[in-house]
Design an enzyme around this catalytic site. Structure first.
Site: not given
Length: 149
Positions: A53, A55, A83, A86
């Protein structure tokens, strides 16, 4: 809030580039002492890595650039509410502030879902600011998914 928008604009640009690569269009930039030290869009498909992801990618890159896994002086700008995975990574990296664009009622872990930072097991919570560039972030996501149907 001019500076905030400047950094979020760069995160939105990363999201657009992710969409062009066929990735879910989420972008992030990590800022340390007023400078962008890392930027990324989602790369889960390209890297065949569910943890790739935006992040996580910027946290990894910034830790390398700054030579420290603790990023307590740094701020993260991301186009969508992180999420749970993260949100946890942001906590473990000791990030100072989190700025995110659109809320994610289905997959978010900050103000939605598990609300990670509100849990007693969370040892560090960043300051959280939401809704910056949220409209644009939502539109980028909507357009992406509409084009795939």
């Amino acid at each position: 809030m001019g500076m905030t928008n400047r950094f979020m604009d760069q995160a939105l640009a990363e999201a657009r580039q992710a969409a062009e690569r066929g990735e879910v269009p989420i972008g992030a930039v990590l800022v340390h002492e007023g400078k962008v030290v890392a930027r990324a869009g989602n790369r889960t498909r390209e890297d065949r890595d569910v943890t790739a992801h935006a992040e996580i990618l910027v946290i990894r890159e910034a830790a390398e650039v700054l030579g420290n896994e603790r990023l307590n002086e740094a701020d993260l700008y991301v186009t969508l509410e992180p999420c749970t995975m993260c949100a946890a990574a942001i906590s473990f990296a000791r990030l100072r502030r989190l700025y995110y664009g659109a809320e994610d009622p289905k997959g978010g872990g900050v103000d939605s879902g598990v609300r990670f930072y509100a849990q007693s097991t969370c040892h560090h919570a960043p300051e959280v600011y939401s809704g910056i560039g949220g409209q644009e972030a939502s539109e980028i996501l909507k357009d992406f998914f509409a084009a795939r149907r």
